[in-house]
Design an enzyme around this catalytic site. Structure first.
Site, PDB file in Angstrom:
ATOM      1  N   ASP A 122     -36.733 -39.783 -60.501  1.00  0.00           N
ATOM      2  CA  ASP A 122     -36.856 -40.120 -59.077  1.00  0.00           C
ATOM      3  C   ASP A 122     -37.083 -38.860 -58.245  1.00  0.00           C
ATOM      4  O   ASP A 122     -36.720 -37.747 -58.647  1.00  0.00           O
ATOM      5  CB  ASP A 122     -35.628 -40.901 -58.576  1.00  0.00           C
ATOM      6  CG  ASP A 122     -34.312 -40.158 -58.774  1.00  0.00           C
ATOM      7  OD1 ASP A 122     -34.164 -39.439 -59.786  1.00  0.00           O
ATOM      8  OD2 ASP A 122     -33.429 -40.277 -57.901  1.00  0.00           O
ATOM      9  N   GLU A 131     -30.906 -39.821 -59.337  1.00  0.00           N
ATOM     10  CA  GLU A 131     -30.245 -38.530 -59.119  1.00  0.00           C
ATOM     11  C   GLU A 131     -30.303 -38.144 -57.646  1.00  0.00           C
ATOM     12  O   GLU A 131     -29.362 -37.590 -57.096  1.00  0.00           O
ATOM     13  CB  GLU A 131     -30.893 -37.438 -59.974  1.00  0.00           C
ATOM     14  CG  GLU A 131     -30.025 -36.191 -60.151  1.00  0.00           C
ATOM     15  CD  GLU A 131     -30.167 -35.178 -59.044  1.00  0.00           C
ATOM     16  OE1 GLU A 131     -29.335 -34.275 -58.930  1.00  0.00           O
ATOM     17  OE2 GLU A 131     -31.125 -35.274 -58.246  1.00  0.00           O
TER      18      GLU A 131
END
Ligand SMILES: [Zn+2]
Length: 384
Positions: free
Chosen positions: A77, A142
């Site tokens: 991400d 994250e």
């Protein structure tokens, strides 16, 4: 059709990095990154396990049944690109200018992922019968809440008694040149969310009101003035910062009835969160004030002691740069905070972080290629 039209180098890591940048994986979206990675890893004989939790995609891939387990970890991400018009080029279209590749996630941290996978391909081609096991732990959570990502995968692994001995995170640890800094730990992060209640009133009649700003001000002063610790060999001193204070109703002759504030400690291994909370609570309790203080722990500090992993990573860096890296615990939190408590040694080695989370995020292409060689060398030093 994997490299940009103007790509001068048909390097496999650069090419894979371009494929990953094209997936618009704004947290917690994975946008197809893990499928690309899983296909490559399956071909190498890794058992790939998709471990979705909520709207988060996670991938656990492993080759080998025996210990020790060397795990490379990271996230697919990215943070949102912001206003795309502020970018020189489309943030999700990898674009080369000079010796750099531009795109959201190019440095944080799709280049780390691309380097891991290609390093593994090279390593296994030369050493198919390596010792121990090699694994990858990849999440799409994250940059966001970080609740359904690495944390949950670690819980799932623990529940079936699967352990990681050594972990290399591909987060962009470098500051000026590739490999100048390797992170061997991180500070803890503890946030306080405060509400102070008073009595709203007319500014001319303070005796009829109870101004929460006046109540909180001396405590705030103390929080700033206390020397929480002096740090230690590996950690800078613990720091207290106020993030937000608000009170008042936006009217000049009315004093507020309530104050809310948020503050954060970045703390060293001189503290754990329970002792730090207790110290702050006792400071508040010494004042007469109607308040509520809630806490949010993002992560305890962790430190990887000098040993086989730190030596291998230092050696792999020095072989490519001519200089051993500085071993540091600076910077923000990372998913290392979820991997280390399970007993793994965790280090972070990745590209230069100067442009991460900014517009025109980029990575030097030569650094991606060198990082791939460094990762391969770490695999050799740890598993042969
Ligand atoms: Zn990152």
């Amino acid at each position: 059709m994997t490299t940009p039209d103007n790509c001068p180098a048909a390097d496999p890591a650069i090419s894979l990095l371009c494929d990953l940048i094209r997936c618009p994986s704004v947290t917690p979206e994975d946008a197809g990154c893990q499928q690309i990675l899983a296909e490559r890893l399956s071909r190498l004989g890794l058992r790939c396990e998709s471990m979705p939790f909520g709207d988060v995609s996670n991938l656990w891939a492993r080759r080998g049944d025996n210990g020790p387990v060397l795990c490379f970890a990271g996230h697919t991400d990215v943070v949102p690109p912001g206003n795309a018009e502020d970018w020189h080029s489309d943030p999700f279209e990898p674009t080369i200018r000079g010796d750099a590749l531009y795109g959201r996630g190019s440095a944080d941290m799709k280049s780390g992922l691309a380097a891991m996978v290609v390093a593994l391909e090279n390593f296994l081609a030369a050493h198919p019968d390596h010792g121990g096991s090699i694994a990858l732990l990849i999440t799409s959570d994250e940059e966001g809440r970080a609740r359904d990502g690495t944390l949950k995968v670690m819980q799932a692994l623990a529940a079936r008694d699967e352990h990681i001995d050594w972990c290399v995170l591909g987060e962009p640890s470098s500051e000026r040149v590739l490999g100048d800094i390797v992170r061997i730990g991180r500070r803890g992060s503890l946030s306080g969310i405060l509400t102070v209640r008073g009595v709203q009133g007319h500014v001319a009649y303070p005796q009829l009101a109870d101004n929460p700003i006046r109540r909180f001000a001396p405590i705030l002063n103390q929080l700033h003035e206390i020397e929480w610790d002096q740090g230690n060999e590996f950690f800078p001193p613990t720091s207290f910062q106020v993030v937000d204070i608000r009170a008042g109703i936006g009217f000049p002759n009315v004093t507020p009835g309530e104050l809310s504030a948020r503050f954060n400690f970045r703390y060293s291994t001189e503290w754990d969160h329970e002792r730090l909370k207790a110290a702050v609570d006792s400071l508040f309790d010494a004042h007469e004030m109607d308040y509520e203080l809630n806490w949010h722990l993002s992560g305890e500090p962790f430190l990887t002691a000098a040993g086989k992993l730190t030596e291998a990573v230092s050696a792999a860096v020095a072989e490519h740069t001519g200089k051993p890296p500085e071993l540091s615990t600076g910077g923000g939190t990372s998913d290392g905070r979820f991997i280390s408590p399970a007993g793994a040694d965790v280090v972070e080695l990745g590209p230069v972080n100067a442009s991460i989370h900014k517009v025109n995020e980029h990575v030097r292409m030569g650094d991606v290629i060198t990082l791939t060689s460094m990762y391969q060398r770490i695999m050799e030093l740890m598993l042969l």
